[in-house]
Motif scaffolding. Structure first.
Motif, short mmCIF file in Angstrom:
data_model
loop_
_atom_site.label_atom_id
_atom_site.label_comp_id
_atom_site.label_asym_id
_atom_site.label_seq_id
_atom_site.Cartn_x
_atom_site.Cartn_y
_atom_site.Cartn_z
N GLY A 1 -3.33 10.84 -1.34
CA GLY A 1 -3.25 12.58 -0.92
C GLY A 1 -2.63 13.17 -2.12
O GLY A 1 -1.59 12.28 -3.09
N PRO A 2 -2.64 14.33 -2.38
CA PRO A 2 -2.00 15.04 -3.47
C PRO A 2 -0.85 15.14 -3.61
O PRO A 2 -0.22 15.35 -4.42
N THR A 3 0.03 14.79 -2.21
CA THR A 3 1.70 14.77 -2.52
C THR A 3 2.07 13.48 -2.52
O THR A 3 3.26 13.23 -2.37
N SER A 4 1.05 12.50 -2.47
CA SER A 4 1.70 11.19 -2.70
C SER A 4 2.59 10.76 -3.88
O SER A 4 2.51 11.19 -5.05
N ARG A 5 4.03 10.41 -3.41
CA ARG A 5 4.97 10.08 -4.60
C ARG A 5 4.38 8.99 -5.57
O ARG A 5 4.79 8.89 -6.64
N TYR A 6 3.70 7.91 -4.99
CA TYR A 6 3.36 6.66 -5.61
C TYR A 6 2.02 6.76 -6.07
O TYR A 6 1.13 7.59 -5.46
N GLY A 7 1.69 5.76 -6.99
CA GLY A 7 0.15 5.41 -7.40
C GLY A 7 0.15 6.45 -8.86
O GLY A 7 0.89 7.28 -9.14
N SER A 8 -0.90 5.97 -9.50
CA SER A 8 -1.17 6.36 -10.82
C SER A 8 -2.32 7.38 -10.66
O SER A 8 -2.95 7.69 -11.69
N ARG B 1 0.98 -1.22 -0.04
CA ARG B 1 0.08 0.06 0.12
C ARG B 1 0.88 1.19 -0.20
O ARG B 1 0.51 2.50 -0.26
N ARG B 2 2.12 1.34 0.36
CA ARG B 2 3.08 2.50 0.23
C ARG B 2 3.39 2.74 -0.85
O ARG B 2 3.47 3.77 -1.42
N CYS B 3 4.14 1.58 -1.55
CA CYS B 3 4.81 1.83 -3.03
C CYS B 3 3.74 1.67 -4.31
O CYS B 3 4.10 1.94 -5.29
N ARG B 4 2.69 1.08 -4.03
CA ARG B 4 1.60 0.82 -5.18
C ARG B 4 2.27 0.33 -6.42
O ARG B 4 2.67 0.78 -7.52
N PRO B 5 3.03 -0.98 -6.24
CA PRO B 5 3.61 -1.47 -7.44
C PRO B 5 2.89 -1.61 -8.63
O PRO B 5 3.56 -2.03 -9.68
N ASP B 6 1.54 -1.67 -8.52
CA ASP B 6 0.77 -2.09 -9.86
C ASP B 6 0.92 -0.88 -10.79
O ASP B 6 0.42 -0.71 -11.88
N ALA B 7 1.35 0.34 -10.15
CA ALA B 7 1.14 1.61 -10.80
C ALA B 7 2.62 2.21 -11.63
O ALA B 7 2.84 3.23 -11.98
N VAL B 8 3.74 1.11 -11.69
CA VAL B 8 4.85 1.69 -12.26
C VAL B 8 4.93 1.51 -13.94
O VAL B 8 3.81 0.75 -14.20
N PRO B 9 5.84 2.25 -14.53
CA PRO B 9 5.72 2.01 -15.89
C PRO B 9 6.24 0.44 -16.22
O PRO B 9 6.49 -0.21 -15.51
#
Length: 488
Positions: A181-188, A59-67
Protein backbone atom coordinates in the motif's frame (compact mmCIF):
# COMPACT_ATOMS: atom_id res chain seq x y z
CA UNK A 1 24.99 -9.29 13.62
CA UNK A 2 22.52 -10.83 16.04
CA UNK A 3 22.65 -7.67 18.17
CA UNK A 4 21.75 -5.68 15.06
CA UNK A 5 18.77 -7.99 14.49
CA UNK A 6 17.64 -7.66 18.11
CA UNK A 7 17.74 -3.86 17.89
CA UNK A 8 16.20 -3.83 14.38
CA UNK A 9 19.09 -1.66 13.25
CA UNK A 10 18.37 -0.36 9.74
CA UNK A 11 22.02 0.69 9.33
CA UNK A 12 22.80 -2.94 8.44
CA UNK A 13 20.01 -3.45 5.88
CA UNK A 14 21.69 -4.76 2.76
CA UNK A 15 24.98 -5.43 4.56
CA UNK A 16 23.77 -8.88 5.61
CA UNK A 17 20.58 -10.98 5.82
CA UNK A 18 19.38 -13.56 8.31
CA UNK A 19 17.36 -16.71 7.85
CA UNK A 20 15.17 -18.35 10.48
CA UNK A 21 15.26 -22.15 10.50
CA UNK A 22 11.86 -22.57 12.17
CA UNK A 23 10.00 -20.53 9.52
CA UNK A 24 12.17 -20.98 6.41
CA UNK A 25 12.08 -17.21 5.88
CA UNK A 26 14.94 -14.73 5.48
CA UNK A 27 14.78 -11.05 6.47
CA UNK A 28 16.67 -7.78 6.61
CA UNK A 29 18.07 -6.79 10.05
CA UNK A 30 15.39 -4.14 10.62
CA UNK A 31 12.46 -6.53 10.10
CA UNK A 32 9.66 -5.63 12.58
CA UNK A 33 8.71 -9.28 13.17
CA UNK A 34 9.34 -10.94 16.53
CA UNK A 35 13.07 -11.51 17.03
CA UNK A 36 13.90 -15.22 16.60
CA UNK A 37 16.05 -17.17 19.01
CA UNK A 38 19.76 -17.07 18.26
CA UNK A 39 20.00 -20.83 17.78
CA UNK A 40 17.49 -20.64 14.92
CA UNK A 41 19.27 -17.85 13.03
CA UNK A 42 21.75 -18.13 10.15
CA UNK A 43 23.46 -15.15 8.51
CA UNK A 44 24.10 -14.55 4.82
CA UNK A 45 26.10 -11.89 2.94
CA UNK A 46 23.52 -11.61 0.13
CA UNK A 47 19.84 -12.27 -0.48
CA UNK A 48 20.87 -14.73 -3.20
CA UNK A 49 22.85 -16.76 -0.64
CA UNK A 50 19.79 -16.99 1.61
CA UNK A 51 17.63 -18.05 -1.32
CA UNK A 52 20.26 -20.57 -2.41
CA UNK A 53 20.06 -22.11 1.07
CA UNK A 54 16.31 -22.62 0.71
CA UNK A 55 14.93 -19.57 2.54
CA UNK A 56 11.98 -17.55 1.23
CA UNK A 57 11.77 -13.76 1.28
CA UNK A 58 9.85 -12.21 4.19
CA UNK A 59 6.63 -10.55 3.05
CA UNK A 60 6.77 -7.95 5.82
CA UNK A 61 10.26 -6.48 5.37
CA UNK A 62 10.84 -7.33 1.69
CA UNK A 63 14.57 -8.06 2.05
CA UNK A 64 15.11 -8.10 -1.72
CA UNK A 65 14.40 -4.35 -1.85
CA UNK A 66 17.17 -3.07 0.43
CA UNK A 67 20.10 -0.91 -0.72
CA UNK A 68 23.15 -2.81 -1.87
CA UNK A 69 26.17 -3.32 0.33
CA UNK A 70 28.67 -0.46 0.20
CA UNK A 71 31.40 -3.11 0.20
CA UNK A 72 30.86 -3.76 -3.51
CA UNK A 73 31.72 -0.11 -4.23
CA UNK A 74 34.88 -0.02 -2.12
CA UNK A 75 36.25 -3.41 -3.14
CA UNK A 76 38.47 -3.52 -6.21
CA UNK A 77 38.99 -7.30 -6.30
CA UNK A 78 37.30 -9.71 -8.69
CA UNK A 79 34.35 -10.36 -6.36
CA UNK A 80 33.55 -6.67 -6.00
CA UNK A 81 33.85 -6.16 -9.74
CA UNK A 82 31.69 -9.22 -10.45
CA UNK A 83 28.97 -8.01 -8.09
CA UNK A 84 28.83 -4.64 -9.84
CA UNK A 85 28.62 -6.29 -13.27
CA UNK A 86 25.91 -8.73 -12.20
CA UNK A 87 23.84 -5.85 -10.80
CA UNK A 88 24.18 -4.12 -14.19
CA UNK A 89 22.56 -7.15 -15.87
CA UNK A 90 25.64 -8.58 -17.61
CA UNK A 91 24.75 -12.22 -16.81
CA UNK A 92 21.28 -11.75 -18.32
CA UNK A 93 22.73 -10.23 -21.50
CA UNK A 94 25.97 -12.17 -21.95
CA UNK A 95 25.73 -15.22 -19.70
CA UNK A 96 28.25 -16.43 -17.12
CA UNK A 97 30.91 -16.87 -19.80
CA UNK A 98 30.52 -13.20 -20.79
CA UNK A 99 30.88 -12.12 -17.16
CA UNK A 100 34.05 -14.20 -16.74
CA UNK A 101 35.52 -12.82 -19.98
CA UNK A 102 34.99 -9.23 -18.82
CA UNK A 103 36.82 -10.01 -15.58
CA UNK A 104 39.67 -11.91 -17.22
CA UNK A 105 39.05 -15.08 -15.18
CA UNK A 106 37.87 -18.54 -16.09
CA UNK A 107 34.26 -19.38 -15.35
CA UNK A 108 35.36 -21.92 -12.76
CA UNK A 109 37.67 -19.48 -10.94
CA UNK A 110 35.02 -16.80 -10.81
CA UNK A 111 32.34 -19.24 -9.62
CA UNK A 112 34.60 -20.52 -6.85
CA UNK A 113 35.46 -17.04 -5.59
CA UNK A 114 31.85 -15.83 -5.58
CA UNK A 115 30.64 -18.91 -3.73
CA UNK A 116 33.39 -18.50 -1.13
CA UNK A 117 32.80 -14.77 -0.60
CA UNK A 118 29.05 -14.22 -0.99
CA UNK A 119 27.59 -17.70 -0.66
CA UNK A 120 26.16 -17.89 -4.18
CA UNK A 121 27.41 -18.18 -7.73
CA UNK A 122 26.69 -15.78 -10.62
CA UNK A 123 23.60 -17.70 -11.76
CA UNK A 124 22.03 -17.58 -8.28
CA UNK A 125 22.86 -13.88 -7.91
CA UNK A 126 21.36 -13.07 -11.30
CA UNK A 127 18.33 -15.24 -10.52
CA UNK A 128 17.65 -13.26 -7.34
CA UNK A 129 17.87 -10.05 -9.31
CA UNK A 130 15.50 -11.35 -12.00
CA UNK A 131 12.96 -12.27 -9.32
CA UNK A 132 13.13 -8.76 -7.87
CA UNK A 133 12.64 -7.26 -11.34
CA UNK A 134 9.69 -9.57 -11.96
CA UNK A 135 8.09 -8.51 -8.66
CA UNK A 136 8.35 -4.85 -9.66
CA UNK A 137 6.72 -5.52 -13.04
CA UNK A 138 3.99 -7.68 -11.52
CA UNK A 139 3.09 -5.01 -8.98
CA UNK A 140 3.42 -1.88 -11.13
CA UNK A 141 2.24 -2.89 -14.61
CA UNK A 142 -0.68 -4.68 -16.20
CA UNK A 143 1.59 -6.82 -18.40
CA UNK A 144 0.81 -10.49 -18.83
CA UNK A 145 2.90 -12.87 -16.76
CA UNK A 146 4.50 -14.38 -19.87
CA UNK A 147 5.65 -10.93 -21.03
CA UNK A 148 7.06 -10.19 -17.58
CA UNK A 149 8.97 -13.47 -17.53
CA UNK A 150 11.00 -12.59 -20.60
CA UNK A 151 11.30 -8.88 -19.74
CA UNK A 152 12.83 -9.83 -16.37
CA UNK A 153 15.40 -12.07 -18.05
CA UNK A 154 13.97 -15.56 -17.47
CA UNK A 155 14.53 -18.15 -20.18
CA UNK A 156 10.99 -19.57 -19.95
CA UNK A 157 7.63 -19.00 -18.27
CA UNK A 158 8.08 -22.23 -16.33
CA UNK A 159 11.41 -21.01 -14.92
CA UNK A 160 9.74 -17.73 -14.00
CA UNK A 161 6.84 -19.44 -12.19
CA UNK A 162 9.14 -21.83 -10.31
CA UNK A 163 11.48 -19.03 -9.20
CA UNK A 164 8.66 -16.81 -7.93
CA UNK A 165 7.22 -19.71 -5.94
CA UNK A 166 10.60 -20.61 -4.45
CA UNK A 167 11.59 -17.06 -3.47
CA UNK A 168 8.24 -15.57 -2.44
CA UNK A 169 6.23 -18.73 -1.63
CA UNK A 170 3.34 -17.48 -3.77
CA UNK A 171 2.31 -17.68 -7.42
CA UNK A 172 2.89 -14.69 -9.72
CA UNK A 173 -0.85 -13.91 -9.56
CA UNK A 174 -0.80 -13.93 -5.76
CA UNK A 175 2.31 -11.75 -5.72
CA UNK A 176 0.59 -9.24 -8.00
CA UNK A 177 -2.42 -9.12 -5.71
CA UNK A 178 -0.20 -8.53 -2.67
CA UNK A 179 1.38 -5.26 -3.84
CA UNK A 180 2.24 -2.90 -0.94
CA UNK A 181 0.00 0.00 0.00
CA UNK A 182 0.96 3.70 -0.22
CA UNK A 183 2.07 3.83 3.42
CA UNK A 184 4.25 0.73 3.28
CA UNK A 185 7.62 1.38 4.89
CA UNK A 186 9.27 -1.46 3.05
CA UNK A 187 9.55 -2.46 -0.57
CA UNK A 188 10.85 -0.82 -3.70
CA UNK A 189 7.49 -0.32 -5.39
CA UNK A 190 5.84 3.08 -5.41
CA UNK A 191 2.06 2.96 -5.85
CA UNK A 192 1.52 6.39 -7.40
CA UNK A 193 1.14 5.88 -11.15
CA UNK A 194 0.22 9.46 -12.04
CA UNK A 195 3.66 10.31 -13.40
CA UNK A 196 3.58 7.36 -15.81
CA UNK A 197 6.28 4.82 -16.50
CA UNK A 198 7.37 2.16 -14.05
CA UNK A 199 7.30 3.57 -10.50
CA UNK A 200 10.09 2.51 -8.14
CA UNK A 201 11.32 3.32 -4.68
CA UNK A 202 15.12 3.52 -4.77
CA UNK A 203 16.17 2.55 -1.25
CA UNK A 204 19.12 4.06 0.61
CA UNK A 205 20.44 3.78 4.15
CA UNK A 206 20.96 6.52 6.71
CA UNK A 207 20.54 10.25 6.06
CA UNK A 208 20.53 11.48 2.47
CA UNK A 209 21.59 15.02 1.50
CA UNK A 210 19.20 15.25 -1.45
CA UNK A 211 19.41 19.05 -1.86
CA UNK A 212 23.18 18.94 -2.37
CA UNK A 213 22.94 16.09 -4.89
CA UNK A 214 20.26 17.90 -6.89
CA UNK A 215 22.25 21.16 -6.76
CA UNK A 216 25.30 19.29 -8.07
CA UNK A 217 23.37 17.73 -10.95
CA UNK A 218 21.48 20.93 -11.77
CA UNK A 219 24.72 22.92 -12.13
CA UNK A 220 25.93 20.45 -14.77
CA UNK A 221 22.69 19.49 -16.58
CA UNK A 222 23.00 19.37 -20.38
CA UNK A 223 20.17 20.76 -22.50
CA UNK A 224 18.28 17.99 -24.28
CA UNK A 225 19.84 15.28 -22.10
CA UNK A 226 18.91 16.41 -18.59
CA UNK A 227 16.53 18.81 -16.87
CA UNK A 228 15.54 19.79 -13.34
CA UNK A 229 11.93 20.85 -12.85
CA UNK A 230 10.10 22.10 -9.77
CA UNK A 231 10.98 24.28 -6.79
CA UNK A 232 13.84 23.48 -4.36
CA UNK A 233 12.81 20.72 -2.02
CA UNK A 234 10.32 19.37 -4.56
CA UNK A 235 12.51 19.14 -7.64
CA UNK A 236 12.50 16.29 -10.15
CA UNK A 237 15.62 15.32 -12.06
CA UNK A 238 14.92 13.93 -15.54
CA UNK A 239 17.42 12.51 -18.01
CA UNK A 240 17.70 10.28 -21.05
CA UNK A 241 19.43 6.91 -20.81
CA UNK A 242 21.33 5.03 -23.50
CA UNK A 243 20.43 1.45 -22.56
CA UNK A 244 21.42 -1.90 -24.12
CA UNK A 245 18.13 -2.52 -25.92
CA UNK A 246 16.52 0.92 -26.43
CA UNK A 247 16.74 4.50 -25.12
CA UNK A 248 14.87 5.36 -21.95
CA UNK A 249 14.04 8.23 -19.61
CA UNK A 250 14.44 8.33 -15.84
CA UNK A 251 12.77 10.71 -13.39
CA UNK A 252 13.86 10.95 -9.74
CA UNK A 253 12.21 13.15 -7.11
CA UNK A 254 14.18 15.22 -4.61
CA UNK A 255 11.69 14.73 -1.78
CA UNK A 256 12.85 11.71 0.21
CA UNK A 257 10.47 9.09 1.54
CA UNK A 258 11.16 6.92 4.56
CA UNK A 259 14.51 5.70 3.23
CA UNK A 260 13.90 5.96 -0.51
CA UNK A 261 13.79 8.30 -3.50
CA UNK A 262 10.81 7.97 -5.82
CA UNK A 263 11.69 7.18 -9.41
CA UNK A 264 9.80 6.61 -12.64
CA UNK A 265 11.41 4.81 -15.56
CA UNK A 266 10.08 5.15 -19.11
CA UNK A 267 11.69 2.35 -21.09
CA UNK A 268 11.63 1.57 -24.78
CA UNK A 269 12.33 -2.08 -23.89
CA UNK A 270 11.42 -3.54 -20.50
CA UNK A 271 14.44 -5.84 -20.59
CA UNK A 272 16.44 -2.74 -19.63
CA UNK A 273 14.70 -2.32 -16.25
CA UNK A 274 17.50 -3.84 -14.16
CA UNK A 275 20.22 -1.89 -15.96
CA UNK A 276 18.32 1.41 -15.79
CA UNK A 277 17.61 0.95 -12.08
CA UNK A 278 21.23 0.24 -11.24
CA UNK A 279 22.48 3.18 -13.28
CA UNK A 280 20.23 5.56 -11.39
CA UNK A 281 21.34 4.02 -8.11
CA UNK A 282 24.96 4.69 -9.07
CA UNK A 283 24.21 8.24 -10.23
CA UNK A 284 22.58 9.09 -6.89
CA UNK A 285 25.08 7.02 -4.85
CA UNK A 286 22.30 5.12 -3.11
CA UNK A 287 24.39 2.17 -1.91
CA UNK A 288 26.71 4.34 0.17
CA UNK A 289 27.22 3.76 3.90
CA UNK A 290 26.91 7.24 5.47
CA UNK A 291 27.51 5.81 8.94
CA UNK A 292 30.96 4.52 8.00
CA UNK A 293 31.77 7.76 6.16
CA UNK A 294 30.73 9.88 9.16
CA UNK A 295 32.69 7.71 11.57
CA UNK A 296 35.91 8.14 9.57
CA UNK A 297 35.64 11.75 8.36
CA UNK A 298 33.96 13.02 11.51
CA UNK A 299 37.05 12.01 13.48
CA UNK A 300 39.11 14.61 11.61
CA UNK A 301 39.01 17.96 13.47
CA UNK A 302 38.95 19.97 10.23
CA UNK A 303 36.28 17.90 8.49
CA UNK A 304 34.06 17.24 11.51
CA UNK A 305 32.16 20.58 11.25
CA UNK A 306 31.60 20.00 7.51
CA UNK A 307 30.30 16.47 8.09
CA UNK A 308 27.98 17.69 10.84
CA UNK A 309 26.68 20.48 8.60
CA UNK A 310 25.77 18.13 5.75
CA UNK A 311 24.85 14.68 7.07
CA UNK A 312 24.45 12.05 4.39
CA UNK A 313 26.38 13.94 1.71
CA UNK A 314 26.80 11.71 -1.33
CA UNK A 315 29.35 11.47 -4.16
CA UNK A 316 27.24 11.34 -7.36
CA UNK A 317 28.29 8.73 -9.90
CA UNK A 318 27.32 8.49 -13.56
CA UNK A 319 24.30 7.23 -15.46
CA UNK A 320 26.50 6.81 -18.57
CA UNK A 321 30.25 6.29 -17.94
CA UNK A 322 31.24 7.13 -21.54
CA UNK A 323 29.26 10.36 -21.44
CA UNK A 324 30.86 11.28 -18.11
CA UNK A 325 34.38 10.68 -19.45
CA UNK A 326 33.79 12.91 -22.48
CA UNK A 327 32.31 15.62 -20.27
CA UNK A 328 35.32 15.39 -17.95
CA UNK A 329 37.62 16.26 -20.87
CA UNK A 330 35.32 19.12 -21.92
CA UNK A 331 35.52 20.43 -18.35
CA UNK A 332 39.31 20.42 -18.11
CA UNK A 333 40.68 23.76 -16.89
CA UNK A 334 37.38 25.60 -17.34
CA UNK A 335 34.51 26.54 -15.04
CA UNK A 336 31.43 24.40 -14.47
CA UNK A 337 29.35 26.76 -16.62
CA UNK A 338 31.89 26.66 -19.46
CA UNK A 339 32.06 22.87 -19.37
CA UNK A 340 28.27 22.75 -19.39
CA UNK A 341 28.15 25.01 -22.47
CA UNK A 342 30.64 22.81 -24.33
CA UNK A 343 28.55 19.75 -23.45
CA UNK A 344 25.45 21.48 -24.81
CA UNK A 345 27.29 22.10 -28.08
CA UNK A 346 28.22 18.41 -28.35
CA UNK A 347 24.60 17.36 -27.81
CA UNK A 348 23.29 19.88 -30.36
CA UNK A 349 25.79 18.86 -33.03
CA UNK A 350 26.07 15.09 -32.51
CA UNK A 351 23.36 13.90 -30.09
CA UNK A 352 21.02 11.15 -31.22
CA UNK A 353 17.35 12.26 -31.27
CA UNK A 354 14.92 10.34 -29.08
CA UNK A 355 12.22 8.46 -31.01
CA UNK A 356 9.69 10.58 -29.08
CA UNK A 357 10.85 13.73 -27.22
CA UNK A 358 9.64 14.15 -23.65
CA UNK A 359 9.39 17.73 -22.45
CA UNK A 360 12.86 19.27 -22.70
CA UNK A 361 14.46 15.85 -23.21
CA UNK A 362 15.14 15.42 -26.90
CA UNK A 363 18.44 13.54 -27.35
CA UNK A 364 20.68 10.75 -26.11
CA UNK A 365 24.32 11.70 -25.65
CA UNK A 366 26.37 10.79 -28.78
CA UNK A 367 28.15 7.46 -28.67
CA UNK A 368 31.94 7.27 -28.53
CA UNK A 369 32.25 5.96 -32.08
CA UNK A 370 30.47 9.02 -33.48
CA UNK A 371 32.72 11.46 -31.59
CA UNK A 372 35.89 9.56 -32.49
CA UNK A 373 35.45 10.51 -36.14
CA UNK A 374 33.93 13.98 -35.68
CA UNK A 375 35.66 17.27 -36.43
CA UNK A 376 34.19 18.90 -33.28
CA UNK A 377 34.66 22.28 -34.96
CA UNK A 378 31.36 23.41 -33.42
CA UNK A 379 32.86 23.37 -29.92
CA UNK A 380 35.09 26.39 -30.27
CA UNK A 381 37.90 24.64 -28.40
CA UNK A 382 41.60 24.60 -29.30
CA UNK A 383 42.50 21.77 -31.68
CA UNK A 384 44.63 19.91 -29.07
CA UNK A 385 41.58 19.70 -26.77
CA UNK A 386 39.38 18.52 -29.61
CA UNK A 387 42.03 15.93 -30.47
CA UNK A 388 41.89 14.69 -26.87
CA UNK A 389 38.11 14.24 -27.13
CA UNK A 390 38.55 12.22 -30.34
CA UNK A 391 41.38 10.16 -28.85
CA UNK A 392 39.40 9.32 -25.73
CA UNK A 393 36.29 8.53 -27.79
CA UNK A 394 38.29 6.17 -29.97
CA UNK A 395 39.75 4.43 -26.93
CA UNK A 396 36.27 3.99 -25.46
CA UNK A 397 34.88 2.72 -28.75
CA UNK A 398 37.59 0.11 -29.33
CA UNK A 399 37.82 -1.00 -25.70
CA UNK A 400 41.31 0.37 -24.98
CA UNK A 401 39.69 2.17 -22.06
CA UNK A 402 37.00 0.14 -20.27
CA UNK A 403 34.49 1.97 -18.09
CA UNK A 404 31.94 -0.78 -17.44
CA UNK A 405 30.72 -1.45 -13.90
CA UNK A 406 33.35 -4.13 -13.29
CA UNK A 407 36.39 -2.35 -14.75
CA UNK A 408 39.67 -2.63 -12.88
CA UNK A 409 40.04 0.91 -11.53
CA UNK A 410 43.84 0.96 -11.41
CA UNK A 411 44.20 -0.39 -14.94
CA UNK A 412 41.57 2.02 -16.26
CA UNK A 413 43.26 5.03 -14.67
CA UNK A 414 46.59 3.96 -16.19
CA UNK A 415 44.97 3.53 -19.61
CA UNK A 416 43.49 7.02 -19.36
CA UNK A 417 46.82 8.58 -18.38
CA UNK A 418 48.44 6.92 -21.39
CA UNK A 419 46.19 8.97 -23.70
CA UNK A 420 47.59 12.25 -24.96
CA UNK A 421 45.88 15.23 -23.32
CA UNK A 422 44.57 13.43 -20.23
CA UNK A 423 46.24 14.18 -16.92
CA UNK A 424 45.77 13.11 -13.28
CA UNK A 425 42.80 15.41 -12.64
CA UNK A 426 40.72 14.03 -15.51
CA UNK A 427 41.69 10.42 -14.84
CA UNK A 428 40.89 10.78 -11.14
CA UNK A 429 37.57 12.50 -11.80
CA UNK A 430 36.53 9.73 -14.22
CA UNK A 431 37.63 7.13 -11.69
CA UNK A 432 35.49 8.74 -8.99
CA UNK A 433 32.30 9.26 -10.98
CA UNK A 434 32.30 6.83 -13.92
CA UNK A 435 33.75 3.92 -11.91
CA UNK A 436 32.15 4.85 -8.58
CA UNK A 437 35.40 4.81 -6.59
CA UNK A 438 34.70 6.22 -3.10
CA UNK A 439 38.40 6.86 -2.39
CA UNK A 440 39.54 9.54 -4.86
CA UNK A 441 41.12 12.87 -3.94
CA UNK A 442 42.19 15.52 -6.45
CA UNK A 443 44.69 17.55 -4.39
CA UNK A 444 45.54 19.97 -7.22
CA UNK A 445 41.89 20.89 -7.83
CA UNK A 446 41.46 24.63 -7.21
CA UNK A 447 38.21 24.23 -5.31
CA UNK A 448 39.63 21.42 -3.15
CA UNK A 449 42.51 23.68 -2.20
CA UNK A 450 40.06 26.49 -1.43
CA UNK A 451 38.00 24.12 0.71
CA UNK A 452 41.10 23.06 2.61
CA UNK A 453 42.00 26.68 3.32
CA UNK A 454 38.45 27.40 4.43
CA UNK A 455 38.22 24.38 6.72
CA UNK A 456 41.80 24.27 7.95
CA UNK A 457 42.32 20.78 6.50
CA UNK A 458 45.80 19.74 5.38
CA UNK A 459 46.72 17.53 2.43
CA UNK A 460 48.86 15.43 4.75
CA UNK A 461 45.68 14.50 6.64
CA UNK A 462 44.13 12.87 3.57
CA UNK A 463 45.55 9.41 4.29
CA UNK A 464 43.37 9.33 7.40
CA UNK A 465 40.28 9.85 5.26
CA UNK A 466 40.66 6.54 3.40
CA UNK A 467 38.65 4.76 2.06
CA UNK A 468 36.19 7.67 1.81
CA UNK A 469 38.27 10.46 0.26
CA UNK A 470 35.69 11.08 -2.49
CA UNK A 471 33.22 12.11 0.20
CA UNK A 472 35.85 14.28 1.87
CA UNK A 473 36.37 16.02 -1.47
CA UNK A 474 32.65 16.74 -1.84
CA UNK A 475 32.64 18.25 1.65
CA UNK A 476 35.60 20.42 0.66
CA UNK A 477 33.89 21.48 -2.58
CA UNK A 478 30.83 22.49 -0.59
CA UNK A 479 32.99 24.40 1.87
CA UNK A 480 34.63 26.30 -1.01
CA UNK A 481 31.38 27.02 -2.84
CA UNK A 482 30.67 24.28 -5.33
CA UNK A 483 30.09 26.47 -8.38
CA UNK A 484 33.71 27.62 -8.44
CA UNK A 485 34.89 24.04 -8.93
CA UNK A 486 36.53 23.71 -12.38
CA UNK A 487 35.09 20.34 -13.20
CA UNK A 488 32.48 18.78 -15.46
Amino acid sequence: MYEAVCSRDARFDGEFFFGVATTGIYCRPSCPATTPKRKNVSFFPTAAAAQHSGFRACRRCRPDAVPGSAAWNTRADVVGRAMRLISDGVVDREGVAGLAARLGYSTRQMQRQLNAEVGAGPIALARAQRAHTARILLQTTSMQAAEIAFAAGFASVRQFNDTIRQIYAVTPSELRAAKPGPTSRYGSVATAHGAGGIPLRLAYRGPYAAAEVFDYLAARALTGIEEIIGAPGKRTYRRTLDLPHAPGIAEVGEKCGDGWLECHLHLGDLRDLTTATQRMRRLFDLDADPYAVTERLGADPALAPLVERRPGLRAPGAADPHELAIRAVLGQQVSVAAGQQLGNSVVTAYGRPLPTPSGALTHVFPDAGTLAGASLAELGMPEPRRATVRTLSGALADGTVCLDAGADRDETEKALLDLRGIGPWTAGYVRMRALGDPDVLLPMDVAVQAGMRHSGAEAVDAERWRPWRSYAMHHLWNAAGRHCAPEA
